[in-house]
Design a protein around this motif. Structure first.
Motif, PDB file in Angstrom:
ATOM      1  N   ASN A  58     -10.789  59.938 -65.914  1.00 48.63           N
ATOM      2  CA  ASN A  58      -9.592  59.657 -66.690  1.00 48.63           C
ATOM      3  C   ASN A  58      -8.572  58.824 -65.924  1.00 48.63           C
ATOM      4  N   ASP A  59      -8.836  58.523 -64.671  1.00 50.94           N
ATOM      5  CA  ASP A  59      -7.909  57.761 -63.855  1.00 50.94           C
ATOM      6  C   ASP A  59      -8.395  56.322 -63.730  1.00 50.94           C
ATOM      7  N   CYS A  60      -7.548  55.480 -63.201  1.00 51.71           N
ATOM      8  CA  CYS A  60      -7.955  54.112 -62.901  1.00 51.71           C
ATOM      9  C   CYS A  60      -7.146  53.639 -61.708  1.00 51.71           C
ATOM     10  N   SER A  61      -7.469  52.470 -61.201  1.00 50.66           N
ATOM     11  CA  SER A  61      -6.785  51.952 -60.028  1.00 50.66           C
ATOM     12  C   SER A  61      -6.279  50.543 -60.281  1.00 50.66           C
ATOM     13  N   TRP A  62      -5.152  50.230 -59.670  1.00 54.09           N
ATOM     14  CA  TRP A  62      -4.643  48.868 -59.583  1.00 54.09           C
ATOM     15  C   TRP A  62      -4.743  48.448 -58.130  1.00 54.09           C
ATOM     16  N   TYR A  63      -5.111  47.176 -57.905  1.00 51.90           N
ATOM     17  CA  TYR A  63      -5.258  46.659 -56.551  1.00 51.90           C
ATOM     18  C   TYR A  63      -4.247  45.527 -56.335  1.00 51.90           C
ATOM     19  N   LEU A  64      -3.593  45.560 -55.201  1.00 53.29           N
ATOM     20  CA  LEU A  64      -2.625  44.531 -54.862  1.00 53.29           C
ATOM     21  C   LEU A  64      -2.959  43.960 -53.493  1.00 53.29           C
ATOM     22  N   ARG A  65      -3.315  42.677 -53.474  1.00 54.34           N
ATOM     23  CA  ARG A  65      -3.565  42.022 -52.197  1.00 54.34           C
ATOM     24  C   ARG A  65      -2.256  41.923 -51.419  1.00 54.34           C
ATOM     25  N   LEU A  66      -2.292  42.277 -50.161  1.00 58.64           N
ATOM     26  CA  LEU A  66      -1.096  42.266 -49.320  1.00 58.64           C
ATOM     27  C   LEU A  66      -1.101  41.000 -48.477  1.00 58.64           C
ATOM     28  N   ARG A  67      -0.167  40.113 -48.782  1.00 60.91           N
ATOM     29  CA  ARG A  67      -0.070  38.855 -48.038  1.00 60.91           C
ATOM     30  C   ARG A  67       1.383  38.594 -47.704  1.00 60.91           C
ATOM     31  N   ARG A  68       1.604  38.013 -46.551  1.00 64.63           N
ATOM     32  CA  ARG A  68       2.965  37.664 -46.171  1.00 64.63           C
ATOM     33  C   ARG A  68       3.541  36.725 -47.213  1.00 64.63           C
ATOM     34  N   ARG A  69       4.849  36.856 -47.473  1.00 67.69           N
ATOM     35  CA  ARG A  69       5.472  36.074 -48.541  1.00 67.69           C
ATOM     36  C   ARG A  69       5.324  34.583 -48.303  1.00 67.69           C
ATOM     37  N   ARG A  70       5.309  34.153 -47.063  1.00 70.47           N
ATOM     38  CA  ARG A  70       5.217  32.716 -46.770  1.00 70.47           C
ATOM     39  C   ARG A  70       3.864  32.160 -47.162  1.00 70.47           C
ATOM     40  N   ARG A  71       2.854  33.015 -47.300  1.00 70.78           N
ATOM     41  CA  ARG A  71       1.509  32.538 -47.595  1.00 70.78           C
ATOM     42  C   ARG A  71       1.216  32.562 -49.081  1.00 70.78           C
ATOM     43  N   ARG A  72       2.202  32.928 -49.915  1.00 67.95           N
ATOM     44  CA  ARG A  72       1.926  33.050 -51.344  1.00 67.95           C
ATOM     45  C   ARG A  72       1.901  31.718 -52.048  1.00 67.95           C
ATOM     46  N   ARG A  73       2.495  30.693 -51.424  1.00 65.94           N
ATOM     47  CA  ARG A  73       2.449  29.374 -52.046  1.00 65.94           C
ATOM     48  C   ARG A  73       1.070  28.762 -51.848  1.00 65.94           C
ATOM     49  N   LEU A  74       0.689  27.909 -52.750  1.00 71.06           N
ATOM     50  CA  LEU A  74      -0.561  27.181 -52.615  1.00 71.06           C
ATOM     51  C   LEU A  74      -0.430  26.234 -51.443  1.00 71.06           C
ATOM     52  N   ARG A  75      -1.352  26.328 -50.464  1.00 69.11           N
ATOM     53  CA  ARG A  75      -1.218  25.541 -49.251  1.00 69.11           C
ATOM     54  C   ARG A  75      -2.522  24.813 -48.939  1.00 69.11           C
ATOM     55  N   HIS A  76      -2.387  23.783 -48.173  1.00 70.35           N
ATOM     56  CA  HIS A  76      -3.533  22.986 -47.780  1.00 70.35           C
ATOM     57  C   HIS A  76      -3.508  22.802 -46.272  1.00 70.35           C
ATOM     58  N   ASP A  77      -4.702  22.766 -45.680  1.00 72.21           N
ATOM     59  CA  ASP A  77      -4.724  22.415 -44.269  1.00 72.21           C
ATOM     60  C   ASP A  77      -4.969  20.918 -44.144  1.00 72.21           C
ATOM     61  N   GLU A  78      -5.206  20.454 -42.930  1.00 74.97           N
ATOM     62  CA  GLU A  78      -5.298  19.003 -42.713  1.00 74.97           C
ATOM     63  C   GLU A  78      -6.418  18.379 -43.518  1.00 74.97           C
ATOM     64  N   GLY A  79      -7.484  19.127 -43.720  1.00 75.93           N
ATOM     65  CA  GLY A  79      -8.620  18.564 -44.427  1.00 75.93           C
ATOM     66  C   GLY A  79      -8.504  18.628 -45.932  1.00 75.93           C
ATOM     67  N   GLY A  80      -7.372  19.124 -46.450  1.00 76.50           N
ATOM     68  CA  GLY A  80      -7.187  19.186 -47.887  1.00 76.50           C
ATOM     69  C   GLY A  80      -7.803  20.403 -48.530  1.00 76.50           C
ATOM     70  N   ARG A  81      -8.273  21.344 -47.707  1.00 77.73           N
ATOM     71  CA  ARG A  81      -8.922  22.542 -48.236  1.00 77.73           C
ATOM     72  C   ARG A  81      -7.875  23.586 -48.558  1.00 77.73           C
ATOM     73  N   LYS A  82      -7.876  24.121 -49.774  1.00 72.73           N
ATOM     74  CA  LYS A  82      -6.919  25.140 -50.162  1.00 72.73           C
ATOM     75  C   LYS A  82      -7.268  26.463 -49.488  1.00 72.73           C
ATOM     76  N   ASP A  83      -6.232  27.235 -49.148  1.00 74.32           N
ATOM     77  CA  ASP A  83      -6.454  28.574 -48.632  1.00 74.32           C
ATOM     78  C   ASP A  83      -7.271  29.395 -49.617  1.00 74.32           C
ATOM     79  N   ASP A  84      -6.983  29.249 -50.920  1.00 78.21           N
ATOM     80  CA  ASP A  84      -7.685  30.046 -51.913  1.00 78.21           C
ATOM     81  C   ASP A  84      -9.153  29.657 -52.036  1.00 78.21           C
ATOM     82  N   ASP A  85      -9.545  28.485 -51.448  1.00 82.34           N
ATOM     83  CA  ASP A  85     -10.946  28.120 -51.476  1.00 82.34           C
ATOM     84  C   ASP A  85     -11.789  29.156 -50.757  1.00 82.34           C
ATOM     85  N   PHE A  86     -11.189  29.796 -49.709  1.00 85.25           N
ATOM     86  CA  PHE A  86     -11.940  30.836 -48.999  1.00 85.25           C
ATOM     87  C   PHE A  86     -12.309  31.965 -49.941  1.00 85.25           C
TER      88      PHE A  86
END
Length: 389
Positions: A58-86
């Motif tokens: 009868n229960d369920c779970s919610w999951y929250l990824r814990l990331r530093r606030r500075r990393r929440r923006r969409l970011r790219h490294d030098e090669g143009g690869r998005k962090d979220d690509d990982f």
């Protein structure tokens, strides 16, 4: 409780999920059938919360990824690869839960209307055992019957992560170090200011689908080597302006850094499911500190960036001659800046900046919104010690 208030429980949970999605975005993963992919890492790291048994039926779970606030923006490294690509490399949401630091909020069948609190479970983190016990104890003490606890628990865990008392057990190892000194930026949509905003109606409350003219800008561009520009990531549909800051004043190594205090998220009564307000306050005694604090919130806090409005007011006395300096800004929420300025004046609070962030929930609050904006701001001033309760 389950039978008598089941409909109310489900309605409350649905409303809280909407608020969590508005607040944390894609970092929230809700599931009635939690992923069974938690397993120990081959890296040898100690993973807290791995291989937990499934919750009762009868229960369920919610999951929250814990990331530093500075990393929440969409970011790219030098090669143009998005962090979220990982994340895409390792197989989607279920694998994300198994790799990144994650807070599982295991709901009891009566949450949030019952006396039995949810169970907080931390996955894929390394912590000192005493620190872990202290954190879990604090989370448990936050719960009261009828209280939505998700955002408060998430922020408490993220603050622990940012404070260095919690580290990732797997993610950096999987990334091969994950550090990298490459230049990172984010592509954001922005545009000209739209003054049609009025209690969430900035995108044409009369039904006109023609929004503000949009241009593509980079968040944090340096213009002529002297200016850093903030463009709201969701555009200027609520009438927010594009803001420009002196680069030398708002740099990470600036001499004008200040400590910012924030209130807990507040949801006004009878508001939309995603409606939230938070006040941020800090002590300032010059305009440079005001600029630094605003830039810190807008550039480095992923949640504040996505707010419909970040209205503010400040009031300080110059050190050299004692002149009182004060000003305010609506950030598209017409009339709110004056309300905040009046609050500072009436309470005689000085040497302070107060910023109220509002996430529009889809239901117009009318003039009552000013009451709640002022109330949240007052809570922040009391919390920061600028006025007495």
């Amino acid at each position: 409780m389950e039978e008598e208030g089941g409909g109310d429980i489900q309605q409350r949970r649905a409303e809280e999920l909407e608020a969590l999605r508005a607040y944390y975005g894609d970092d929230l993963i809700a599931s009635d059938d939690p992923a069974s992919s938690f397993s120990s890492s081959s890296s040898g790291a100690v993973i807290v919360g791995a291989q937990r048994p499934p919750p009762p039926p009868n229960d369920c779970s919610w999951y929250l990824r814990l990331r530093r606030r500075r990393r929440r923006r969409l970011r790219h490294d030098e090669g143009g690869r998005k962090d979220d690509d990982f994340n895409n490399d390792v197989g989607g949401a279920a694998s994300i839960i198994g790799l990144e630091p994650t807070l599982e909020i295991r709901l009891s069948s009566s949450y949030p209307l019952g006396d039995v609190p949810p169970e907080p479970i931390l996955h894929n983190v390394m912590m000192d055992p005493n620190s872990m016990r202290d954190l879990l104890r604090r989370l448990g003490e936050m719960y009261e019957c009828g209280c939505d606890i998700g955002i408060a628990w998430g922020d408490a865990c993220i603050e622990t992560l940012e404070g260095g008392n919690m580290t990732c057990a797997f993610f950096d190892v999987a990334r091969g170090g994950g550090g990298g000194g490459g230049r990172r930026s984010a592509e954001m949509a922005g545009g000209t200011r739209n003054d049609a905003s009025n209690d969430g109606g900035g995108d044409g409350g009369d039904g006109d689908s023609t929004g503000p003219t949009r241009t593509t800008r980079r968040l944090g561009d340096v213009v002529d080597g002297r200016t850093r520009t903030f463009v709201p990531p969701n555009g200027t549909r609520y009438g927010q302006p594009i803001r420009h800051f002196p680069s030398d004043i708002v740099s990470p190594n600036s001499a004008h850094r200040v400590n910012i205090t924030r209130t807990r998220p507040f949801k006004p009564p009878r508001s939309g499911p995603a409606e939230l307000m938070i006040a941020h306050v800090c002590r300032v005694d010059c305009i440079e500190q005001v600029q630094w604090a605003l830039a810190e919130l807008l550039f480095n806090d992923g949640k504040v960036q996505t707010a419909a409005h970040n209205m503010f007011a400040y009031r300080f006395r110059r050190k050299d001659d004692g002149t009182l300096v004060c000003d305010n800004d609506d950030d598209g929420e017409r009339g709110s800046g004056n309300k905040l300025a009046s609050l500072l004046d009436v309470s005689r609070a000085e040497n302070v900046l107060v910023v109220v962030s509002r996430w529009f929930g889809g239901v117009r609050l009318g003039s009552s919104r000013f009451k709640w904006i002022a109330s949240v701001a007052r809570d922040g001033l009391e919390l920061g010690g600028f006025i007495k309760g």
